[in-house]
Design an enzyme around this catalytic site. Sequence first.
Site, PDB file in Angstrom:
ATOM      1  CG  ASP A  31      -2.056   0.981   1.101  1.00 46.34           C
ATOM      2  OD1 ASP A  31      -3.211   0.533   0.944  1.00 46.34           O
ATOM      3  OD2 ASP A  31      -1.795   2.205   1.171  1.00 46.34           O
ATOM      4  CB  ILE A  32       0.745   4.343  -2.054  1.00 43.18           C
ATOM      5  CG1 ILE A  32       1.818   5.269  -2.571  1.00 43.18           C
ATOM      6  CG2 ILE A  32      -0.522   5.090  -1.685  1.00 43.18           C
ATOM      7  CD1 ILE A  32       1.487   5.924  -3.901  1.00 43.18           C
ATOM      8  CG  ASN A  88     -12.378  -0.783   3.734  1.00 43.07           C
ATOM      9  OD1 ASN A  88     -12.872  -1.139   4.804  1.00 43.07           O
ATOM     10  ND2 ASN A  88     -11.166  -0.254   3.648  1.00 43.07           N
ATOM     11  CD  GLU A  96      -8.851   6.205   0.527  1.00 42.39           C
ATOM     12  OE1 GLU A  96      -7.856   5.904  -0.163  1.00 42.39           O
ATOM     13  OE2 GLU A  96      -8.783   6.726   1.654  1.00 42.39           O
ATOM     14  CG  HIS A 101      -8.669  -3.122  -2.473  1.00 40.63           C
ATOM     15  ND1 HIS A 101      -9.618  -2.364  -3.120  1.00 40.63           N
ATOM     16  CD2 HIS A 101      -8.403  -2.476  -1.316  1.00 40.63           C
ATOM     17  CE1 HIS A 101      -9.908  -1.305  -2.391  1.00 40.63           C
ATOM     18  NE2 HIS A 101      -9.185  -1.349  -1.278  1.00 40.63           N
ATOM     19  CG  HIS A 103      -6.856  -3.043   2.962  1.00 37.74           C
ATOM     20  ND1 HIS A 103      -6.144  -1.878   2.847  1.00 37.74           N
ATOM     21  CD2 HIS A 103      -8.058  -2.805   2.384  1.00 37.74           C
ATOM     22  CE1 HIS A 103      -6.889  -0.967   2.244  1.00 37.74           C
ATOM     23  NE2 HIS A 103      -8.055  -1.500   1.948  1.00 37.74           N
TER      24      HIS A 103
HETATM   25  P1  5GP Z   1      -9.791   1.328   0.288  1.00 31.37           P
HETATM   26  O1  5GP Z   1     -10.037   2.510   1.176  1.00 31.37           O
HETATM   27  O2  5GP Z   1     -10.406   1.537  -1.074  1.00 31.37           O
HETATM   28  O3  5GP Z   1     -10.192   0.029   0.928  1.00 31.37           O
HETATM   29  O4  5GP Z   1      -8.226   1.221   0.135  1.00 31.37           O
HETATM   30  C1  5GP Z   1      -7.524   1.744  -0.946  1.00 31.37           C
HETATM   31  C2  5GP Z   1      -6.058   1.670  -0.590  1.00 31.37           C
HETATM   32  O5  5GP Z   1      -5.317   1.903  -1.774  1.00 31.37           O
HETATM   33  C3  5GP Z   1      -5.621   2.700   0.438  1.00 31.37           C
HETATM   34  O6  5GP Z   1      -5.063   2.031   1.571  1.00 31.37           O
HETATM   35  C4  5GP Z   1      -4.601   3.535  -0.322  1.00 31.37           C
HETATM   36  O7  5GP Z   1      -3.514   3.954   0.490  1.00 31.37           O
HETATM   37  C5  5GP Z   1      -4.153   2.603  -1.434  1.00 31.37           C
HETATM   38  N1  5GP Z   1      -3.710   3.285  -2.639  1.00 31.37           N
HETATM   39  C6  5GP Z   1      -4.331   4.320  -3.266  1.00 31.37           C
HETATM   40  N2  5GP Z   1      -3.653   4.692  -4.358  1.00 31.37           N
HETATM   41  C7  5GP Z   1      -2.578   3.854  -4.436  1.00 31.37           C
HETATM   42  C8  5GP Z   1      -1.500   3.751  -5.370  1.00 31.37           C
HETATM   43  O8  5GP Z   1      -1.392   4.484  -6.363  1.00 31.37           O
HETATM   44  N3  5GP Z   1      -0.563   2.792  -5.124  1.00 31.37           N
HETATM   45  C9  5GP Z   1      -0.660   1.945  -4.044  1.00 31.37           C
HETATM   46  N4  5GP Z   1       0.316   1.041  -3.911  1.00 31.37           N
HETATM   47  N5  5GP Z   1      -1.660   2.023  -3.151  1.00 31.37           N
HETATM   48  C10 5GP Z   1      -2.614   2.968  -3.343  1.00 31.37           C
END
Ligand code: 5GP
Length: 118
Positions: A31-32, A88, A96, A101, A103
Amino acid sequence: MSEPTLFERIAQGDIPADIVYQDDRVTAFHDIAPQAPVHILVVPNRAIATVHDAQPGDEALLGHLLLTAGAIARDLGLDTSGYRLIVNNGPDAGQEVFHLHVHILAGRALGPIVQPPG
Ligand code: 5GP
């Protein structure tokens, strides 16, 4: 044809990421913005927006996604210390990126599953 999602572009190699595992169905990368010492995302290579967008024909893919998350955790030695898998879905969960996906979070005691209200 819709635009590829961010995670499709990562799986295709169009956007760089620190990839820890990839096969013809799933990709896993760091994760970034890590929320724990270990924070890896495991994604299907093709986009499914949320769990409720998955179809019966996606059953094997979803099983592979979860088995891959478990295999990565085991490879990292997390099976004894423990880890949390989070998926999520939608606004209240804070999703987001609308590309399903998993985590993988680990490396410290992770606390309660959700924040208490207030
Ligand atoms: P969500 O909130 O959708 O469950 O999680 C999305 C995740 O994607 C977040 O933890 C966010 O930090 C990660 N993320 C968003 N953009 C990028 C990216 O460009 N590269 C990587 N490696 N992770 C990302």
